[in-house]
Design a protein around this motif. Structure first.
Motif, mmCIF file in Angstrom:
data_model
loop_
_atom_site.group_PDB
_atom_site.id
_atom_site.type_symbol
_atom_site.label_atom_id
_atom_site.label_comp_id
_atom_site.label_asym_id
_atom_site.label_seq_id
_atom_site.Cartn_x
_atom_site.Cartn_y
_atom_site.Cartn_z
ATOM 1 N N SER A 15 -8.200 -2.888 4.749
ATOM 2 C CA SER A 15 -8.015 -1.437 4.565
ATOM 3 C C SER A 15 -6.763 -1.130 3.744
ATOM 4 O O SER A 15 -6.677 -0.094 3.091
ATOM 5 N N ILE A 16 -5.803 -2.035 3.777
ATOM 6 C CA ILE A 16 -4.550 -1.816 3.037
ATOM 7 C C ILE A 16 -4.607 -2.423 1.638
ATOM 8 O O ILE A 16 -4.145 -1.823 0.664
ATOM 9 N N LEU A 17 -5.195 -3.618 1.526
ATOM 10 C CA LEU A 17 -5.087 -4.379 0.274
ATOM 11 C C LEU A 17 -6.279 -4.246 -0.672
ATOM 12 O O LEU A 17 -6.139 -4.488 -1.871
ATOM 13 N N LEU A 18 -7.441 -3.900 -0.145
ATOM 14 C CA LEU A 18 -8.642 -3.887 -0.985
ATOM 15 C C LEU A 18 -9.143 -2.463 -1.228
ATOM 16 O O LEU A 18 -8.842 -1.556 -0.451
ATOM 17 N N PRO A 19 -9.917 -2.270 -2.291
ATOM 18 C CA PRO A 19 -10.499 -0.947 -2.545
ATOM 19 C C PRO A 19 -11.426 -0.547 -1.382
ATOM 20 O O PRO A 19 -11.934 -1.412 -0.661
ATOM 21 N N ALA A 20 -11.641 0.745 -1.218
ATOM 22 C CA ALA A 20 -12.482 1.253 -0.113
ATOM 23 C C ALA A 20 -13.845 0.567 -0.107
ATOM 24 O O ALA A 20 -14.498 0.449 -1.150
ATOM 25 N N GLY A 21 -14.237 0.079 1.059
ATOM 26 C CA GLY A 21 -15.548 -0.552 1.198
ATOM 27 C C GLY A 21 -15.582 -2.032 0.855
ATOM 28 O O GLY A 21 -16.560 -2.716 1.130
ATOM 29 N N ALA A 51 -4.599 -12.875 -0.623
ATOM 30 C CA ALA A 51 -4.963 -13.518 0.645
ATOM 31 C C ALA A 51 -3.712 -13.821 1.471
ATOM 32 O O ALA A 51 -3.709 -13.658 2.692
ATOM 33 N N LEU A 52 -2.644 -14.222 0.788
ATOM 34 C CA LEU A 52 -1.378 -14.479 1.490
ATOM 35 C C LEU A 52 -0.822 -13.168 2.067
ATOM 36 O O LEU A 52 -0.372 -13.129 3.217
ATOM 37 N N LEU A 53 -0.878 -12.092 1.283
ATOM 38 C CA LEU A 53 -0.399 -10.792 1.766
ATOM 39 C C LEU A 53 -1.178 -10.354 3.001
ATOM 40 O O LEU A 53 -0.606 -9.790 3.936
ATOM 41 N N ALA A 54 -2.485 -10.616 3.005
ATOM 42 C CA ALA A 54 -3.317 -10.269 4.168
ATOM 43 C C ALA A 54 -2.822 -11.023 5.398
ATOM 44 O O ALA A 54 -2.684 -10.449 6.486
ATOM 45 N N ALA A 80 8.434 -11.889 -8.014
ATOM 46 C CA ALA A 80 7.351 -12.168 -7.068
ATOM 47 C C ALA A 80 7.716 -11.680 -5.672
ATOM 48 O O ALA A 80 6.874 -11.135 -4.950
ATOM 49 N N VAL A 81 8.971 -11.862 -5.287
ATOM 50 C CA VAL A 81 9.436 -11.390 -3.972
ATOM 51 C C VAL A 81 9.357 -9.864 -3.910
ATOM 52 O O VAL A 81 8.882 -9.291 -2.928
ATOM 53 N N ASP A 82 9.797 -9.208 -4.991
ATOM 54 C CA ASP A 82 9.755 -7.739 -5.045
ATOM 55 C C ASP A 82 8.310 -7.223 -4.956
ATOM 56 O O ASP A 82 8.048 -6.182 -4.341
ATOM 57 N N GLU A 83 7.406 -7.976 -5.565
ATOM 58 C CA GLU A 83 5.994 -7.572 -5.543
ATOM 59 C C GLU A 83 5.448 -7.620 -4.107
ATOM 60 O O GLU A 83 4.701 -6.733 -3.682
ATOM 61 N N ILE A 84 5.829 -8.642 -3.369
ATOM 62 C CA ILE A 84 5.396 -8.752 -1.966
ATOM 63 C C ILE A 84 5.925 -7.554 -1.170
ATOM 64 O O ILE A 84 5.188 -6.897 -0.434
ATOM 65 N N LYS A 85 7.227 -7.261 -1.357
ATOM 66 C CA LYS A 85 7.839 -6.139 -0.629
ATOM 67 C C LYS A 85 7.199 -4.808 -1.018
ATOM 68 O O LYS A 85 6.969 -3.933 -0.183
ATOM 69 N N GLU A 86 6.906 -4.678 -2.302
ATOM 70 C CA GLU A 86 6.335 -3.423 -2.812
ATOM 71 C C GLU A 86 4.934 -3.180 -2.241
ATOM 72 O O GLU A 86 4.574 -2.056 -1.889
ATOM 73 N N LYS A 87 4.151 -4.251 -2.120
ATOM 74 C CA LYS A 87 2.760 -4.094 -1.702
ATOM 75 C C LYS A 87 2.599 -3.919 -0.196
ATOM 76 O O LYS A 87 1.691 -3.220 0.245
ATOM 77 N N ILE A 88 3.446 -4.572 0.597
ATOM 78 C CA ILE A 88 3.221 -4.488 2.049
ATOM 79 C C ILE A 88 4.451 -4.029 2.849
ATOM 80 O O ILE A 88 4.357 -3.833 4.059
#
Length: 267
Positions: A15-21, A51-54, A80-88
Protein backbone atom coordinates in the motif's frame (compact mmCIF):
# COMPACT_ATOMS: atom_id res chain seq x y z
CA UNK A 1 14.88 -12.24 17.33
CA UNK A 2 12.42 -14.56 15.56
CA UNK A 3 9.95 -12.62 13.45
CA UNK A 4 7.07 -13.82 11.32
CA UNK A 5 6.01 -11.82 8.26
CA UNK A 6 2.31 -12.19 7.48
CA UNK A 7 0.17 -11.48 4.40
CA UNK A 8 -1.14 -8.44 6.27
CA UNK A 9 2.44 -7.15 6.64
CA UNK A 10 3.02 -7.54 2.90
CA UNK A 11 -0.26 -5.78 2.03
CA UNK A 12 0.84 -2.91 4.28
CA UNK A 13 4.15 -2.55 2.40
CA UNK A 14 2.39 -2.82 -0.97
CA UNK A 15 0.00 0.00 0.00
CA UNK A 16 2.96 2.32 0.58
CA UNK A 17 5.43 1.28 -2.12
CA UNK A 18 3.36 0.11 -5.09
CA UNK A 19 0.74 1.78 -7.30
CA UNK A 20 -2.91 1.25 -6.25
CA UNK A 21 -4.02 -2.32 -6.88
CA UNK A 22 -0.49 -3.62 -7.58
CA UNK A 23 1.10 -6.41 -5.56
CA UNK A 24 4.45 -8.14 -5.18
CA UNK A 25 4.89 -11.29 -7.25
CA UNK A 26 5.80 -14.67 -5.75
CA UNK A 27 9.55 -14.19 -6.24
CA UNK A 28 9.58 -10.85 -4.39
CA UNK A 29 7.31 -12.17 -1.64
CA UNK A 30 9.76 -15.02 -1.12
CA UNK A 31 12.59 -12.54 -0.62
CA UNK A 32 10.54 -10.18 1.59
CA UNK A 33 9.53 -13.00 3.94
CA UNK A 34 13.05 -14.50 4.11
CA UNK A 35 14.82 -13.35 7.27
CA UNK A 36 17.77 -15.75 7.12
CA UNK A 37 21.35 -14.94 6.10
CA UNK A 38 21.13 -14.80 2.29
CA UNK A 39 22.48 -13.06 -0.81
CA UNK A 40 20.16 -11.43 -3.32
CA UNK A 41 21.51 -10.94 -6.82
CA UNK A 42 19.40 -9.34 -9.53
CA UNK A 43 19.81 -7.10 -12.56
CA UNK A 44 19.45 -3.30 -12.27
CA UNK A 45 15.80 -2.21 -12.42
CA UNK A 46 14.48 -5.54 -11.17
CA UNK A 47 13.14 -4.05 -7.96
CA UNK A 48 15.76 -5.19 -5.44
CA UNK A 49 15.62 -1.89 -3.55
CA UNK A 50 11.81 -1.80 -3.50
CA UNK A 51 11.74 -5.35 -2.08
CA UNK A 52 14.30 -4.32 0.54
CA UNK A 53 12.24 -1.23 1.43
CA UNK A 54 9.19 -3.49 1.89
CA UNK A 55 11.15 -5.69 4.27
CA UNK A 56 12.37 -2.64 6.24
CA UNK A 57 8.85 -1.19 6.50
CA UNK A 58 7.59 -4.50 7.86
CA UNK A 59 10.45 -5.00 10.33
CA UNK A 60 10.09 -1.41 11.55
CA UNK A 61 6.49 -2.22 12.52
CA UNK A 62 7.83 -4.86 14.89
CA UNK A 63 10.25 -2.57 16.71
CA UNK A 64 11.37 -2.41 19.45
CA UNK A 65 12.70 -5.99 19.48
CA UNK A 66 12.41 -7.90 22.74
CA UNK A 67 16.19 -8.20 23.20
CA UNK A 68 16.83 -4.49 22.59
CA UNK A 69 18.71 -5.13 19.34
CA UNK A 70 18.25 -3.12 16.17
CA UNK A 71 18.40 -3.13 12.38
CA UNK A 72 21.47 -2.08 10.40
CA UNK A 73 21.04 -0.79 6.84
CA UNK A 74 24.18 -0.03 4.88
CA UNK A 75 24.44 1.37 1.38
CA UNK A 76 27.41 2.54 -0.63
CA UNK A 77 26.51 6.17 -1.24
CA UNK A 78 24.83 9.01 0.63
CA UNK A 79 22.43 9.32 -2.32
CA UNK A 80 21.22 5.74 -1.83
CA UNK A 81 20.83 6.25 1.92
CA UNK A 82 18.87 9.48 1.33
CA UNK A 83 16.62 7.65 -1.12
CA UNK A 84 15.76 5.03 1.52
CA UNK A 85 14.96 7.77 4.06
CA UNK A 86 12.94 9.73 1.51
CA UNK A 87 10.79 6.76 0.48
CA UNK A 88 9.97 5.24 3.86
CA UNK A 89 11.22 7.69 6.54
CA UNK A 90 7.82 9.18 7.35
CA UNK A 91 6.26 5.73 7.81
CA UNK A 92 8.96 4.37 10.12
CA UNK A 93 11.01 7.18 11.71
CA UNK A 94 12.15 4.76 14.44
CA UNK A 95 14.19 2.86 11.88
CA UNK A 96 16.55 5.83 11.66
CA UNK A 97 17.27 6.19 15.37
CA UNK A 98 18.85 4.13 18.15
CA UNK A 99 19.26 1.15 18.36
CA UNK A 100 19.00 1.06 14.55
CA UNK A 101 21.44 2.59 12.09
CA UNK A 102 20.99 3.50 8.44
CA UNK A 103 24.01 4.94 6.66
CA UNK A 104 26.92 4.43 4.30
CA UNK A 105 29.67 1.89 4.89
CA UNK A 106 31.94 4.87 5.66
CA UNK A 107 29.60 6.35 8.28
CA UNK A 108 29.15 2.93 9.89
CA UNK A 109 32.93 2.40 10.06
CA UNK A 110 33.49 5.91 11.45
CA UNK A 111 30.79 5.61 14.09
CA UNK A 112 31.20 2.07 15.39
CA UNK A 113 34.89 1.35 14.84
CA UNK A 114 37.18 4.31 14.13
CA UNK A 115 35.80 6.76 16.70
CA UNK A 116 35.60 4.40 19.70
CA UNK A 117 38.97 2.80 18.93
CA UNK A 118 40.68 6.15 18.39
CA UNK A 119 39.35 7.39 21.75
CA UNK A 120 40.65 4.25 23.44
CA UNK A 121 44.04 4.37 21.70
CA UNK A 122 44.81 8.11 21.87
CA UNK A 123 42.65 9.09 24.84
CA UNK A 124 41.02 11.90 22.85
CA UNK A 125 38.39 12.37 20.18
CA UNK A 126 38.82 12.47 16.42
CA UNK A 127 38.46 16.03 15.13
CA UNK A 128 37.60 15.22 11.50
CA UNK A 129 37.53 12.29 9.10
CA UNK A 130 37.86 14.02 5.75
CA UNK A 131 40.34 13.54 2.91
CA UNK A 132 40.74 17.23 2.02
CA UNK A 133 41.43 18.36 5.59
CA UNK A 134 43.79 15.41 6.01
CA UNK A 135 45.74 16.38 2.88
CA UNK A 136 45.89 20.03 3.98
CA UNK A 137 47.53 18.93 7.23
CA UNK A 138 50.63 17.67 5.40
CA UNK A 139 53.98 19.40 5.15
CA UNK A 140 57.31 18.21 3.70
CA UNK A 141 59.45 16.77 6.53
CA UNK A 142 63.00 18.12 6.52
CA UNK A 143 64.63 14.68 6.57
CA UNK A 144 62.58 13.58 3.56
CA UNK A 145 62.86 16.80 1.53
CA UNK A 146 65.77 15.81 -0.73
CA UNK A 147 64.37 12.37 -1.58
CA UNK A 148 60.85 13.70 -2.18
CA UNK A 149 62.19 16.50 -4.43
CA UNK A 150 63.65 13.86 -6.74
CA UNK A 151 60.31 12.07 -7.10
CA UNK A 152 57.59 12.80 -9.64
CA UNK A 153 55.49 15.86 -8.67
CA UNK A 154 58.03 16.66 -5.96
CA UNK A 155 56.81 13.67 -3.96
CA UNK A 156 53.44 15.32 -3.32
CA UNK A 157 51.52 12.23 -4.46
CA UNK A 158 53.65 9.98 -2.25
CA UNK A 159 52.93 12.09 0.82
CA UNK A 160 49.24 12.44 0.04
CA UNK A 161 48.49 8.84 -0.93
CA UNK A 162 50.60 6.98 1.63
CA UNK A 163 48.78 5.56 4.64
CA UNK A 164 50.13 4.39 7.97
CA UNK A 165 49.28 0.82 9.02
CA UNK A 166 50.26 -0.25 12.50
CA UNK A 167 53.14 1.76 13.92
CA UNK A 168 55.54 1.99 10.97
CA UNK A 169 54.13 0.34 7.84
CA UNK A 170 53.59 2.79 4.97
CA UNK A 171 51.40 1.63 2.10
CA UNK A 172 49.33 3.17 -0.65
CA UNK A 173 46.06 2.65 1.19
CA UNK A 174 44.40 -0.65 0.35
CA UNK A 175 45.80 -0.81 -3.19
CA UNK A 176 48.32 -3.45 -4.31
CA UNK A 177 50.82 -0.79 -5.45
CA UNK A 178 54.04 -1.08 -3.48
CA UNK A 179 55.30 1.89 -1.50
CA UNK A 180 58.48 3.17 -3.27
CA UNK A 181 60.70 3.13 -0.16
CA UNK A 182 61.71 -0.31 1.07
CA UNK A 183 64.19 0.69 3.77
CA UNK A 184 62.08 1.19 6.89
CA UNK A 185 65.08 2.44 8.88
CA UNK A 186 66.04 5.24 6.47
CA UNK A 187 65.71 8.84 7.67
CA UNK A 188 63.27 9.57 4.83
CA UNK A 189 60.97 6.65 5.67
CA UNK A 190 61.01 7.45 9.39
CA UNK A 191 60.28 11.14 8.70
CA UNK A 192 57.17 10.26 6.65
CA UNK A 193 56.01 7.80 9.34
CA UNK A 194 56.49 10.53 11.95
CA UNK A 195 54.47 13.00 9.85
CA UNK A 196 51.60 10.52 9.44
CA UNK A 197 51.62 9.76 13.16
CA UNK A 198 51.51 13.44 14.10
CA UNK A 199 48.58 14.15 11.76
CA UNK A 200 46.64 11.20 13.17
CA UNK A 201 47.44 12.15 16.76
CA UNK A 202 46.13 15.64 16.09
CA UNK A 203 42.79 14.05 15.26
CA UNK A 204 42.77 14.46 11.48
CA UNK A 205 42.04 11.24 9.61
CA UNK A 206 41.46 10.40 5.97
CA UNK A 207 38.70 7.97 5.00
CA UNK A 208 41.18 5.08 4.66
CA UNK A 209 42.38 5.71 8.22
CA UNK A 210 38.91 4.86 9.53
CA UNK A 211 39.15 1.39 7.96
CA UNK A 212 42.76 0.95 9.06
CA UNK A 213 41.76 1.66 12.66
CA UNK A 214 38.62 -0.43 12.24
CA UNK A 215 40.56 -3.55 11.25
CA UNK A 216 43.06 -2.88 14.05
CA UNK A 217 40.21 -2.59 16.56
CA UNK A 218 38.70 -5.92 15.48
CA UNK A 219 42.13 -7.57 15.59
CA UNK A 220 43.03 -6.30 19.04
CA UNK A 221 39.56 -6.58 20.63
CA UNK A 222 37.62 -9.41 18.92
CA UNK A 223 34.75 -8.93 21.40
CA UNK A 224 33.74 -5.89 19.32
CA UNK A 225 32.46 -8.25 16.61
CA UNK A 226 30.22 -10.04 19.10
CA UNK A 227 28.88 -6.76 20.50
CA UNK A 228 28.04 -5.45 17.00
CA UNK A 229 26.31 -8.73 16.10
CA UNK A 230 24.23 -8.50 19.28
CA UNK A 231 23.47 -4.83 18.63
CA UNK A 232 22.19 -5.52 15.10
CA UNK A 233 20.12 -8.68 14.76
CA UNK A 234 19.29 -7.83 11.13
CA UNK A 235 21.90 -6.46 8.72
CA UNK A 236 21.04 -5.38 5.18
CA UNK A 237 23.76 -4.29 2.75
CA UNK A 238 22.48 -2.68 -0.44
CA UNK A 239 24.71 -2.15 -3.50
CA UNK A 240 27.27 -4.67 -2.22
CA UNK A 241 28.74 -4.92 -5.73
CA UNK A 242 29.84 -1.26 -5.60
CA UNK A 243 31.94 -1.63 -2.45
CA UNK A 244 35.72 -1.70 -2.41
CA UNK A 245 37.42 -4.92 -1.36
CA UNK A 246 38.41 -3.61 2.08
CA UNK A 247 34.86 -2.38 2.75
CA UNK A 248 33.42 -5.76 1.83
CA UNK A 249 36.05 -7.57 3.94
CA UNK A 250 35.33 -5.40 6.97
CA UNK A 251 31.62 -6.26 6.91
CA UNK A 252 32.36 -9.95 6.33
CA UNK A 253 34.77 -9.96 9.27
CA UNK A 254 32.13 -8.50 11.58
CA UNK A 255 28.85 -10.05 10.48
CA UNK A 256 29.68 -13.22 8.52
CA UNK A 257 32.47 -13.96 11.03
CA UNK A 258 33.59 -17.17 9.24
CA UNK A 259 30.01 -18.43 9.36
CA UNK A 260 29.73 -17.86 13.13
CA UNK A 261 27.87 -14.53 13.04
CA UNK A 262 24.59 -14.44 14.91
CA UNK A 263 23.14 -11.51 12.92
CA UNK A 264 20.85 -12.26 10.00
CA UNK A 265 23.11 -10.88 7.27
CA UNK A 266 21.60 -10.11 3.88
CA UNK A 267 23.73 -8.79 1.03
Amino acid sequence: VAINISDDDIHYAESILLPAGASFDAERRTFITNLSTIDLQAVPGSGKTTALLAKLLILARKLPFSDGSGILVISHTNTAVDEIKEKIGKYCPGLFSYPNFCGTIQSFTDEFLAKPYYSKKYNKRIIRIDNEIYYDSHYIPGAARAWLANQQNGGETILRDSRLFGTDDLRYGFSDTRFPLNNKTSATYLAIVDLKNKIRQKGFLCYDDAYILGFEYLEKIPLVKVLLQKRFSYVFVDEMQDMDKHQYELLEKIFWDDGNGISKYQR
